[in-house]
Design a protein around this motif. Sequence first.
Motif, PDB file in Angstrom:
ATOM      1  N   ASP A 164       0.850  -1.187   0.000  1.00  0.00           N
ATOM      2  CA  ASP A 164       0.000   0.000   0.000  1.00  0.00           C
ATOM      3  C   ASP A 164       0.886   1.237   0.000  1.00  0.00           C
ATOM      4  OD1 ASP A 164      -3.272   0.138   0.895  1.00  0.00           O
ATOM      5  OD2 ASP A 164      -2.151   2.018   0.830  1.00  0.00           O
ATOM      6  N   LYS A 165       0.359   2.322  -0.571  1.00  0.00           N
ATOM      7  CA  LYS A 165       1.195   3.542  -0.552  1.00  0.00           C
ATOM      8  C   LYS A 165       1.090   4.267   0.783  1.00  0.00           C
ATOM      9  CE  LYS A 165      -1.891   6.648  -3.159  1.00  0.00           C
ATOM     10  NZ  LYS A 165      -3.136   5.862  -3.150  1.00  0.00           N
ATOM     11  N   VAL A 166       0.071   3.892   1.574  1.00  0.00           N
ATOM     12  CA  VAL A 166      -0.112   4.475   2.905  1.00  0.00           C
ATOM     13  C   VAL A 166       0.575   3.596   3.948  1.00  0.00           C
ATOM     14  CG1 VAL A 166      -1.852   5.071   4.650  1.00  0.00           C
ATOM     15  CG2 VAL A 166      -2.332   5.462   2.231  1.00  0.00           C
ATOM     16  N   LEU A 167       1.171   4.207   4.963  1.00  0.00           N
ATOM     17  CA  LEU A 167       1.775   3.433   6.054  1.00  0.00           C
ATOM     18  C   LEU A 167       0.698   2.938   7.016  1.00  0.00           C
ATOM     19  CD1 LEU A 167       4.890   5.629   6.897  1.00  0.00           C
ATOM     20  CD2 LEU A 167       4.956   3.238   6.185  1.00  0.00           C
ATOM     21  N   PRO A 168       0.880   1.740   7.619  1.00  0.00           N
ATOM     22  CA  PRO A 168      -0.116   1.203   8.552  1.00  0.00           C
ATOM     23  C   PRO A 168      -0.478   2.182   9.677  1.00  0.00           C
ATOM     24  CG  PRO A 168       1.534  -0.458   8.074  1.00  0.00           C
ATOM     25  CD  PRO A 168       1.990   0.802   7.403  1.00  0.00           C
ATOM     26  N   GLN A 169       0.504   2.945  10.160  1.00  0.00           N
ATOM     27  CA  GLN A 169       0.241   3.869  11.273  1.00  0.00           C
ATOM     28  C   GLN A 169      -0.740   4.970  10.881  1.00  0.00           C
ATOM     29  OE1 GLN A 169       3.007   2.553  10.120  1.00  0.00           O
ATOM     30  NE2 GLN A 169       4.827   3.312  11.167  1.00  0.00           N
ATOM     31  N   LEU A 170      -0.885   5.220   9.572  1.00  0.00           N
ATOM     32  CA  LEU A 170      -1.750   6.311   9.109  1.00  0.00           C
ATOM     33  C   LEU A 170      -3.047   5.801   8.487  1.00  0.00           C
ATOM     34  CD1 LEU A 170       1.048   8.434   7.390  1.00  0.00           C
ATOM     35  CD2 LEU A 170       0.094   8.767   9.672  1.00  0.00           C
ATOM     36  N   ALA A 171      -3.287   4.495   8.616  1.00  0.00           N
ATOM     37  CA  ALA A 171      -4.420   3.901   7.891  1.00  0.00           C
ATOM     38  C   ALA A 171      -5.638   3.633   8.777  1.00  0.00           C
ATOM     39  CB  ALA A 171      -3.969   2.607   7.209  1.00  0.00           C
ATOM     40  N   PHE A 192      -6.074  -5.931  13.163  1.00  0.00           N
ATOM     41  CA  PHE A 192      -5.424  -6.035  11.849  1.00  0.00           C
ATOM     42  C   PHE A 192      -3.904  -5.978  11.935  1.00  0.00           C
ATOM     43  CE2 PHE A 192      -9.645  -4.282  10.984  1.00  0.00           C
ATOM     44  CZ  PHE A 192     -10.083  -5.137   9.986  1.00  0.00           C
ATOM     45  N   GLU A 193      -3.399  -5.582  13.102  1.00  0.00           N
ATOM     46  CA  GLU A 193      -1.951  -5.366  13.235  1.00  0.00           C
ATOM     47  C   GLU A 193      -1.135  -6.534  12.677  1.00  0.00           C
ATOM     48  OE1 GLU A 193      -0.059  -2.776  14.255  1.00  0.00           O
ATOM     49  OE2 GLU A 193      -1.871  -1.551  14.439  1.00  0.00           O
ATOM     50  N   LYS A 232       4.963  -8.322   6.912  1.00  0.00           N
ATOM     51  CA  LYS A 232       4.087  -8.585   5.753  1.00  0.00           C
ATOM     52  C   LYS A 232       3.879  -7.347   4.900  1.00  0.00           C
ATOM     53  CE  LYS A 232       1.463 -12.348   7.733  1.00  0.00           C
ATOM     54  NZ  LYS A 232       0.405 -12.673   8.663  1.00  0.00           N
ATOM     55  N   PHE A 233       4.125  -6.176   5.489  1.00  0.00           N
ATOM     56  CA  PHE A 233       3.782  -4.927   4.814  1.00  0.00           C
ATOM     57  C   PHE A 233       4.943  -4.367   3.995  1.00  0.00           C
ATOM     58  CE2 PHE A 233       3.687  -0.269   4.676  1.00  0.00           C
ATOM     59  CZ  PHE A 233       2.506  -0.091   3.973  1.00  0.00           C
ATOM     60  N   MET A 234       4.617  -3.862   2.801  1.00  0.00           N
ATOM     61  CA  MET A 234       5.600  -3.146   1.992  1.00  0.00           C
ATOM     62  C   MET A 234       4.980  -1.842   1.503  1.00  0.00           C
ATOM     63  SD  MET A 234       7.273  -4.188  -1.687  1.00  0.00           S
ATOM     64  CE  MET A 234       8.416  -5.435  -1.094  1.00  0.00           C
ATOM     65  N   GLN A 235       5.633  -0.718   1.804  1.00  0.00           N
ATOM     66  CA  GLN A 235       5.107   0.551   1.311  1.00  0.00           C
ATOM     67  C   GLN A 235       5.603   0.781  -0.108  1.00  0.00           C
ATOM     68  OE1 GLN A 235       6.405   4.268   3.061  1.00  0.00           O
ATOM     69  NE2 GLN A 235       4.432   5.243   2.612  1.00  0.00           N
ATOM     70  N   ALA A 236       4.661   0.920  -1.039  1.00  0.00           N
ATOM     71  CA  ALA A 236       5.028   1.157  -2.433  1.00  0.00           C
ATOM     72  C   ALA A 236       3.799   1.644  -3.187  1.00  0.00           C
ATOM     73  CB  ALA A 236       5.542  -0.140  -3.075  1.00  0.00           C
ATOM     74  N   ASP A 237       4.038   2.393  -4.244  1.00  0.00           N
ATOM     75  CA  ASP A 237       2.957   2.841  -5.119  1.00  0.00           C
ATOM     76  C   ASP A 237       2.959   1.947  -6.353  1.00  0.00           C
ATOM     77  OD1 ASP A 237       1.231   4.039  -6.847  1.00  0.00           O
ATOM     78  OD2 ASP A 237       2.026   6.070  -6.603  1.00  0.00           O
TER      79      ASP A 237
END
Length: 375
Positions: free
Chosen positions: A37-44, A50-51, A58-63
């Motif tokens: 996702d382009k959004v970070l988990p802390q801002l979603a 869901f953590e 598991k998370f990758m920040q990318a557009d």
Amino acid sequence: MAEKPSVLIIGGLGYIGRFLALHIHKNNLASEVRIVDKVLPQLAWLAPEFEEACAGPKFMQADASREQSLQRIFDRSNGKQWDYVFNCGGETRYSQEEEVYKLRSLELSLAVGREAAKRGVKCFIELSTGMVYKPDSAPSKEQDKLKPWSKIAVFKLQAEEELAKIPGLNLAIVRLSHVYGPYASQWVATALCMARVYQALGSEMKWLWTKNLCTNTVHIHDVTRALWQVAEWYAAGKANWDAAKMGPTPTFNVVDKGRTTQGIMADLIGDVFGIKTGFQGTIISNFAKIHLHDVVEDVNDELLGPWAGLLEDAGITKPGPLTPFMEAELLKDTDLSMDGSRLEELLGFKYEKPQINKELLQEVIESYKRMKWWP
């Protein structure tokens, strides 16, 4: 035991993406999951449950709409390819400029679709909307007339058509009705926030148009189950899919059995909030047909102040994603009316939340209270 599939979810922190990730996590369905996702988990605005499913390793920040991000998104440490790719990404806000949908929805779909085809992904699932159908109170089946009636739908339909032309892409399309459930911030959320304001003002909540206008729904719990079942069915060989009769691309409507209308929603909301609900007469509705933006602006002006007051009184200083702000695009006199029988007949899918009801709406409000979003 065959190895469990590996799963890539594009737009994995969006409303559907996060619940899909949670469904896979809770039921231990995958060997590996990557949430992009382009959004970070802390801002979603992620709820605590869901953590584990969505954040951390598991998370990758990318557009994913950017060509240069694709290699990083698709490459795995073991050198293998992803089995299932779910495209839950794209612009979900209404009333944006066309260029926004073109870049964030259409270009995104095509970029990840082309990459998935190049890498031989077993199943690529594109999320679309029932707003691509020509509005009709009779439920639309997957092969019925198409005439998209929101900007989101215009670009989703283009994405559907362009993806179908990509050679070697193992494509399935899922068209959704209005999705609701815990933490929802659209459609049902708007109506609930409006009702909360009318409750505080002690006034009647009136809808435009008629009680028969179709606003078909589906619970997020069933959406995630349906998405997974379609992927499994596709990867196992698309049993009973008749391309000559049904078309080359497996396409499925996902909509509950309740045939939800404005009238059903008005009754439920009246019941939940203990307020009087009804419908504007023909004169106001006819006026609204011509001056929809003015009417919507008036309603928003009337509600946004009191909503802010309610939040302040409740000591909610950090507002969440909820607002009674109404989008003109969603207020059109158009039916969202879909027939979901293909999914049930072909895949044996069973809805566990077959219709929207008071308990399910209260569950949504309870989820807002847990997040301290609700005044």
